[in-house]
Design a protein around this motif. Structure first.
Motif, PDB file in Angstrom:
ATOM      1  N   HIS A 102      -3.610  -8.293   5.678  1.00  0.00           N
ATOM      2  CA  HIS A 102      -2.906  -7.076   6.101  1.00  0.00           C
ATOM      3  C   HIS A 102      -2.546  -6.253   4.876  1.00  0.00           C
ATOM      4  O   HIS A 102      -2.056  -6.803   3.883  1.00  0.00           O
ATOM      5  CB  HIS A 102      -1.649  -7.480   6.877  1.00  0.00           C
ATOM      6  N   HIS A 104      -0.955  -2.242   3.327  1.00  0.00           N
ATOM      7  CA  HIS A 104      -0.402  -0.893   3.461  1.00  0.00           C
ATOM      8  C   HIS A 104      -0.977  -0.108   2.279  1.00  0.00           C
ATOM      9  O   HIS A 104      -0.458  -0.258   1.173  1.00  0.00           O
ATOM     10  CB  HIS A 104       1.114  -0.847   3.270  1.00  0.00           C
ATOM     11  N   HIS A 165       1.210   2.439  10.246  1.00  0.00           N
ATOM     12  CA  HIS A 165       1.642   1.241   9.526  1.00  0.00           C
ATOM     13  C   HIS A 165       0.622   0.788   8.483  1.00  0.00           C
ATOM     14  O   HIS A 165       0.935   0.714   7.307  1.00  0.00           O
ATOM     15  CB  HIS A 165       1.917   0.145  10.565  1.00  0.00           C
TER      16      HIS A 165
HETATM   17 ZN   LIG Z   1       2.914  -4.285   7.321  1.00  0.00          ZN
END
Ligand SMILES: [Zn+2]
Length: 245
Positions: A102, A104, A165
């Motif tokens: 994951h 950002h 996000h």
């Molecule tokens: Zn996150």
């Protein structure tokens, strides 16, 4: 098909390498975000919550079980609770997945803010034709109830845009999740660059996009595919004497 298990030492080294490479490629976000790798016995490894990605070593990774209990925490830093929400959900729902990654990034978050999402504009993005999921933002992922909606939205995809996000990829091993994320990241960067010109965009047809996506899948499974590409990435870290100690 379940993900195949390598030795725990290999999984730890690959996962530590993925953290280092994500940092090296500028896809990290301080101590936020997370990459996990599945271990036998419904356990998985996560980053100690407090280390920058370029600091993480194989022997520092935290072992947690499906209930969020920390089984081994060599640094004593614990884990990011939002990381547990996201990663435990996917490891439980997707036995074909050995690694969840994951990020950002500015490009990934910017793309996640576009109503139209990822467009079929280039070779990187075409590999995700009909293979990219979307999940609506529900605030920082501290509510365990979100896990059901997250996995329902992911379905059988191995890449997902977390709206407003960031990005998420899965892989049958750590290398596959990393390589998929880097292509997704570049897809976002290329789309934003093309859109920034203000010029008309040329979109690929669904037929062409499907052909390219299948070519990528064939390549990923070939001896020349992901396994070789991942080892090439790992060699970028050979000067780092502290990665595996
Ligand atoms: Zn996150």
């Amino acid at each position: 098909m379940n993900a195949s298990f390598e030795s725990e030492a290999t999984i730890r080294q690959d996962l530590a390498a993925a953290y280092r490479l994500i940092a090296l490629d500028g896809m990290d976000d301080g101590i936020s975000t997370h990459i996990s790798a599945r271990l036998p016995g419904e356990r998985f490894l996560l980053n100690p919550f407090g280390l920058r990605f370029e600091e993480i070593r194989a022997d520092q990774l935290v072992t947690v079980n499906a209930d969020g209990e920390v089984l081994d925490d060599p640094t004593g830093l614990g884990i990011n609770p939002a990381g547990f929400t996201i990663h435990s959900a996917i490891h439980a729902a997707r036995p074909d997945t050995a690694c969840v990654l994951h990020t950002h990034t500015v490009a990934g978050v910017a793309l996640s803010c576009l109503e139209e999402g990822l467009l079929p504009l280039n070779q990187w993005s075409l590999q995700l034709h009909d293979r990219l999921a979307y999940h609506d933002y529900e605030a920082i992922a501290l509510d365990l109830d979100e896990r059901q909606r997250l996995t329902a939205d992911l379905g059988h995809c191995s890449a997902m845009v977390l709206r407003q996000h960031g990005l998420l990829t899965c892989g049958r091993d750590v290398g596959e999740a990393f390589l998929r994320m880097r292509d997704l990241e570049r897809s976002c960067q290329a789309q934003l660059a093309a859109q920034a010109t203000g010029r008309p965009l040329r979109l690929a047809s669904p037929e062409l996009a499907e052909k390219v996506a299948r070519q990528y899948e064939t390549w990923a499974d070939s001896p020349h595919g992901n396994a070789r590409a991942w080892q090439a990435e790992r060699r970028r870290l050979t000067d780092d004497n502290h990665l595996f100690s």
